[in-house]
Motif scaffolding. Structure first.
Motif, PDB file in Angstrom:
ATOM      1  N   PHE A   1       0.895  -1.043   0.153  1.00 14.03           N
ATOM      2  CA  PHE A   1       0.124   0.162   0.189  1.00 14.03           C
ATOM      3  C   PHE A   1       1.318   1.586   0.084  1.00 14.03           C
ATOM      4  CE2 PHE A   1      -2.996  -3.466   1.591  1.00 14.03           C
ATOM      5  CZ  PHE A   1      -4.032  -2.412   1.192  1.00 14.03           C
TER       6      PHE A   1
ATOM      7  N   TRP B   1      -6.786   2.577  -0.261  1.00  9.90           N
ATOM      8  CA  TRP B   1      -6.891   2.413   1.065  1.00  9.90           C
ATOM      9  C   TRP B   1      -7.734   1.365   0.680  1.00  9.90           C
ATOM     10  CZ3 TRP B   1      -2.808   1.849   3.784  1.00  9.90           C
ATOM     11  CH2 TRP B   1      -1.332   2.142   3.512  1.00  9.90           C
TER      12      TRP B   1
ATOM     13  N   CYS C   1      -7.609  -2.576   1.451  1.00  9.47           N
ATOM     14  CA  CYS C   1      -7.659  -2.891   2.929  1.00  9.47           C
ATOM     15  C   CYS C   1      -8.195  -3.367   3.582  1.00  9.47           C
ATOM     16  CB  CYS C   1      -7.591  -1.438   4.020  1.00  9.47           C
ATOM     17  SG  CYS C   1      -6.683  -2.097   5.514  1.00  9.47           S
TER      18      CYS C   1
ATOM     19  N   MET D   1      -7.384  -8.741   1.144  1.00  7.84           N
ATOM     20  CA  MET D   1      -5.706  -9.538   1.769  1.00  7.84           C
ATOM     21  C   MET D   1      -5.702 -10.692   2.140  1.00  7.84           C
ATOM     22  SD  MET D   1      -4.421  -5.421   4.055  1.00  7.84           S
ATOM     23  CE  MET D   1      -6.233  -6.019   5.406  1.00  7.84           C
TER      24      MET D   1
ATOM     25  N   VAL E   1       1.339  -7.791   4.194  1.00  6.05           N
ATOM     26  CA  VAL E   1       1.075  -6.486   3.394  1.00  6.05           C
ATOM     27  C   VAL E   1       1.844  -5.807   4.077  1.00  6.05           C
ATOM     28  CG1 VAL E   1      -0.849  -4.388   4.219  1.00  6.05           C
ATOM     29  CG2 VAL E   1      -1.531  -6.768   3.589  1.00  6.05           C
TER      30      VAL E   1
ATOM     31  N   TRP F   1       3.074  -1.430   3.904  1.00  3.08           N
ATOM     32  CA  TRP F   1       2.642   0.186   4.361  1.00  3.08           C
ATOM     33  C   TRP F   1       4.154   0.838   4.199  1.00  3.08           C
ATOM     34  CZ3 TRP F   1       0.087   0.266   9.264  1.00  3.08           C
ATOM     35  CH2 TRP F   1      -2.012  -0.301   9.790  1.00  3.08           C
TER      36      TRP F   1
ATOM     37  N   PRO G   1      -4.347   2.948   6.900  1.00  2.00           N
ATOM     38  CA  PRO G   1      -5.468   3.069   6.968  1.00  2.00           C
ATOM     39  C   PRO G   1      -5.950   4.150   7.784  1.00  2.00           C
ATOM     40  CG  PRO G   1      -4.839   0.668   7.925  1.00  2.00           C
ATOM     41  CD  PRO G   1      -3.283   2.117   8.081  1.00  2.00           C
TER      42      PRO G   1
ATOM     43  N   GLN H   1     -10.742   0.383   7.394  1.00  2.00           N
ATOM     44  CA  GLN H   1      -9.834   0.335   7.029  1.00  2.00           C
ATOM     45  C   GLN H   1      -8.913  -0.541   7.849  1.00  2.00           C
ATOM     46  OE1 GLN H   1      -7.871   3.764   5.476  1.00  2.00           O
ATOM     47  NE2 GLN H   1      -9.996   3.036   3.741  1.00  2.00           N
TER      48      GLN H   1
ATOM     49  N   PHE I   1      -7.546  -4.189   8.956  1.00  2.00           N
ATOM     50  CA  PHE I   1      -6.192  -4.753   8.651  1.00  2.00           C
ATOM     51  C   PHE I   1      -5.651  -5.639  10.066  1.00  2.00           C
ATOM     52  CE2 PHE I   1      -2.415  -3.856  11.073  1.00  2.00           C
ATOM     53  CZ  PHE I   1      -1.214  -4.631   9.424  1.00  2.00           C
TER      54      PHE I   1
ATOM     55  N   TYR J   1      -7.181  -8.619   9.821  1.00  2.00           N
ATOM     56  CA  TYR J   1      -5.626  -9.580   8.546  1.00  2.00           C
ATOM     57  C   TYR J   1      -4.375 -10.070   9.739  1.00  2.00           C
ATOM     58  CZ  TYR J   1      -2.256 -10.555   5.750  1.00  2.00           C
ATOM     59  OH  TYR J   1      -0.865 -10.777   4.985  1.00  2.00           O
TER      60      TYR J   1
ATOM     61  N   TRP K   1       3.250  -8.459   8.750  1.00  2.00           N
ATOM     62  CA  TRP K   1       2.736  -6.802   7.451  1.00  2.00           C
ATOM     63  C   TRP K   1       4.583  -6.175   7.963  1.00  2.00           C
ATOM     64  CZ3 TRP K   1       4.573  -1.996  11.293  1.00  2.00           C
ATOM     65  CH2 TRP K   1       4.107  -1.582  10.755  1.00  2.00           C
TER      66      TRP K   1
END
Length: 879
Positions: free
Chosen positions: A658, A695, A698, A702, A708, A710, A715, A720, A724, A727, A734
């Motif tokens: 993202f 975004w 999100c 996912m 993921v 960033w 977010p 969003q 996340f 997730y 992440w």
């Protein structure tokens, strides 16, 4: 930089200083300027769009009042004369200028003097603004040569030393230079046009240093000027300079909100091969200030690094400036572009590390300099870059030859000589040769003539030469030391003005003596005799000369010279009895070693309006100077790159990155570099790499990705954030960079704060700087290939409170080395335990503080962290 400062930086990017400045153009309603006014409106509107400033264009002088002027940073007075305003309007403008705001006066804005509306109250202040000069009538509209005197000033730094433009060329009762407050940027060469009343010293562009942002530009009568990119660029730079909020005299060029210099150069000779220019540039760039990192003759490109030292006081303080440069060669032209400017102070401030010069420059423009020597840094850099580019050009643009032009600066032929000089200046640029001028023979000797490949006798008589000059010229011609092109007056052979005829020159011209001329002038046709001679290449079999005196001689020179063309005396209009029968008008003497050609036509400036005549003139110069063609090696073909391996069908894991394009520019730069880096890594390591700037993605989508990223944002909506959190709690992985981990009391996302190790942003260093890092755990998969210590590239470093290390679930991997402190130039981190990379052992996550600017991926050592960290997250989440 923390997100609370992002809005400010975006505003800074939008224009000059922290706001997009506003310009008011008030134009004249005078009928003789309406063509210029009509063309100027779209011109300024286009400028405003390209330069991101706001513009109001009007001819309504009622807009000149204190309340309205308070909205503007720049007032452009376009042909509006001082006396065209009411007393109240005059006073409003005076207050505006004296407050330090910008004033750009163009052409008729300089109409000062009591001769205008003598019954009205005279506005003395306007005369003071102009430097106490009083306008006097101007000559006819005509071309002339503008001479740039200050190449370091922001308004004129992009102009060549001389340029030909047309105007009415306003005159004043005295030179503005006589006022000590006036700083002259450019003047007009009065020898290149016909004046109304010669001034001698004739400034036409200047500033008045009593007023912080005042500039007067006299040329500007006709819209033809707006189509000249050099003149148009000067007006743009004048508005920029007038709008700038920093101290006068300090300016740097910004392109896409970054410091960058870009100029186009031409050797002037269309026949110069690109390969030759490429080799010259390589030689010119082989110096301490420049290093070449890549040179590709097949594409004509050179890239490299530059380094400059800018002294900022008399005690040894200085700044070292590094930058990237790129040169592209096309034929006999090349473009120079430089960017990525970094500054490093020596003997100034708390650190001598490199940081982007834009950071210091933006604050300076806001009136918040980091150091009292900042102004000298910026003016010094601008001057140094201009000199560096000019020095390279001088080295590669070695003139193919030098020509000495001898002409009479007076008499019947002076108008022709002025026009011919103006044409020769352009021809010298176009054909890459240099010119020097003489109006007498007093200094001519062997040593002087040895400097020249060509002598052009531009309407200069063959009598009255000093003996030393005669001897030197005779030797030059007989021994073939250079070439000669003579015109018109060169055959005024006989006893004139109490001087005897020069016997050698009499023989050189074919043994002729001047006899008569057509006093009322005549139009006639010239017919070629030797079509194959290089002087006549591209010239039609016959051409018409519209106005000439047509000298006659006591005999034809034909027995003693090689005739190239003659005038057809039957075509004289009006007819005349002054004829020769056989009447050569272009010839060469092949009995001497020097290449030489005499062209009789040369009395009236109208000749320089004739393309055939100018072609003949140009051919004569080229042939007589005998300029050899350049020999250059053939271009070496570029080596073909290795073919990319075929994409594998089954990726080992999938990554979704993202990013945002609307955040701080340095964060956008990092995201761009990171996407490029990870796309290449994906091809080598066989994982799938997708990116999105939306975004809203999100969400549950996912789930099909193992990792993921960033890159430069996080977010912002509840939906969003919830997606996340789900997730990650369901086993997602992440990797976050820099601002992705930013949080403070405005974040309102308690789950993320705890996920992040309860670390909250506390402070930051500024500007971004390199830093020494300590690897706390070199057994972790993300850091196993890192040394115990290394120097990270330029980055902005965040401090945290509370420290994430205090959270039992946090495993700190890398920390700022205390040896860095104090860290920063403007915002200082004085000390402390500051982790820069860690993982929360309750999740598959890794945060790295690196990610500000375009240098973070420049270190092969640190890139191991970015590679191994992603591999650790991706491999552990394979499905």
């Amino acid at each position: 930089m923390k997100p609370t400062a992002i809005l400010l930086l975006v505003l800074i990017h939008a224009g000059v200083g922290a706001q997009s400045f506003r310009v008011l153009v008030v134009a004249s309603r005078a009928s003789d300027h309406q063509r210029m006014i009509a063309a100027a409106r779209p011109f300024f509107e286009k400028m405003a769009t390209e330069e991101s400033f706001q513009l109001d264009f009007t001819d309504d002088t009622s807009q000149i009042n204190p309340a309205n002027l308070a909205r503007y940073q720049v007032f452009v007075m376009l042909h509006l004369a001082p006396f065209d305003m009411s007393y109240a309007q005059q006073d409003a403008l005076r207050q505006f200028v004296e407050e330090g705001k910008g004033w750009v006066g163009i052409h008729a804005a300089g109409l000062t003097g009591r001769q205008f509306h003598p019954n009205d109250k005279y506005w003395q202040w306007a005369e003071d603004l102009m430097g106490n000069v009083i306008y006097s009538p101007h000559p006819a509209y005509q071309h002339a040569t503008l001479v740039v005197e200050d190449h370091s000033h922001p308004v004129t730094r992009h102009l060549p030393a001389r340029l030909d433009i047309p105007d009415e060329w306003y005159e004043w009762d005295k030179s503005a230079r006589s006022n000590p407050d006036i700083h002259v940027l450019a003047s007009v060469d009065e020898s290149t046009y016909h004046q109304n009343k010669p001034m001698g010293d004739h400034p036409v562009i200047w500033t008045n240093q009593r007023f912080r942002r005042m500039i007067y530009i006299s040329p500007g009568h006709d819209p033809e000027l707006l189509h000249d990119p050099l003149y148009a660029g000067m007006l743009r730079d004048a508005v920029r300079w007038a709008a700038s909020s920093g101290p006068a005299g300090a300016s740097l060029p910004l392109t896409d909100h970054r410091v960058g210099y870009e100029r186009q150069f031409s050797l002037g000779s269309p026949g110069t091969p690109g390969a030759e220019l490429f080799l010259r540039l390589k030689r010119a760039l082989n110096q301490p200030r420049f290093s070449i990192t890549n040179a590709d003759p097949a594409t004509g490109t050179l890239t490299g690094k530059g380094m400059l030292d800018i002294p900022t006081n008399d005690s040894g303080h200085h700044y070292q400036i590094s930058f990237d440069w790129h040169i592209s060669v096309t034929g006999s032209h090349y473009s120079f572009h430089s960017d990525h400017y970094y500054e490093r102070p020596f003997g100034i401030g708390t650190t001598s590390e490199f940081s982007k010069i834009e950071y210091r420059w933006w604050d300076f423009r806001q009136g918040h300099p980091w150091h009292r020597e900042d102004q000298r840094l910026f003016t010094g850099l601008d001057s140094a870059m201009t000199r560096a580019m000019d020095d390279i050009y001088k080295e590669v643009n070695l003139p193919r030859f030098r020509a000495l032009v001898l002409y009479e600066n007076g008499g019947w032929h002076v108008k022709y000589s002025w026009r011919a000089r103006n044409w020769l200046e352009r021809q010298a640029v176009d054909s890459n040769f240099a010119i020097d001028y003489l109006t007498h023979t007093d200094s001519i000797n062997d040593e002087l003539l040895s400097r020249y490949r060509l002598i052009i006798q531009l309407d200069y008589v063959p009598y009255g030469w000093k003996p030393a000059a005669e001897a030197a010229f005779k030797k030059y011609i007989e021994e073939g030391r250079g070439g000669w092109v003579g015109f018109h007056h060169a055959t005024l052979l006989g006893e004139f003005d109490h001087f005897p005829m020069w016997p050698w020159f009499h023989d050189f011209m074919g043994g002729i003596r001047w006899k008569d001329y057509i006093a009322r002038f005549a139009k006639a046709t010239v017919r070629l005799e030797d079509h194959r001679h290089p002087v006549l290449h591209g010239i039609p079999d016959s051409f018409v000369v519209r106005k000439e005196e047509w000298y006659t001689y006591d005999r034809s020179p034909r027995p003693n010279v090689h005739v190239l063309a003659s005038v057809d005396e039957s075509t004289y209009s009006p007819d005349t009895t002054v004829k020769m029968g056989d009447h050569p008008v272009i010839w060469t003497n092949e009995k001497v070693r020097a290449r030489n050609v005499y062209i009789f036509m040369g009395h009236d400036p109208i000749l320089l309006d004739d393309t055939v005549y100018k072609h003949l003139f140009a051919n004569s110069i080229s042939w007589a100077a005998e300029t050899p063609a350049y020999s250059a090696p053939a271009l070496i073909p570029a080596t073909a790159g290795a073919a990319s391996p075929a994409a594998r069908l089954h990726p080992r894991y999938r990554v979704l990155a993202f990013y945002s394009n609307t955040v701080e520019t340095d964060h956008v730069d990092f995201a761009r570099d990171a996407i490029r880096y990870y796309a290449g890594l994906a091809a080598r390591k066989n994982f799938a790499f997708d990116t999105t700037s939306n975004w809203e993605n999100c969400n549950d989508a996912m789930k099909k990705y193992q990792v993921v990223l960033w890159l430069n944002d996080f977010p912002h909506t509840e939906t969003q954030r919830t997606a996340f959190q789900t997730y990650m709690e369901q086993g997602g992985a992440w990797l976050g960079f820099h601002v992705a981990g930013y949080n403070d009391r405005t974040t309102h996302w308690p789950w993320f704060v705890h996920f992040f190790g309860d670390a909250v942003f506390y402070n930051n260093s500024w500007p971004p700087l390199p830093a020494k890092l300590i690897v706390d755990d070199n057994k972790h998969p993300a850091t196993r290939r890192l040394p115990v210590k290394y120097i990270a590239p330029i980055n902005e470093w965040y401090g945290w409170k509370p420290n994430p290390r205090s959270n039992k679930d946090i495993k700190v991997l890398i920390t700022l080395d205390p040896a860095n402190y104090p860290l920063g130039k403007k915002d200082i981190i004085p000390g402390g335990d500051i982790p820069v990379a860690w993982t929360n052992t309750r999740y598959k996550m890794l945060y790295v503080n690196m990610g500000h600017g375009d240098q973070n991926l420049s270190s092969p050592v640190q890139n191991r962290l970015f590679e191994d960290g992603l591999e650790w997250l991706g491999v552990s989440r394979q499905k």
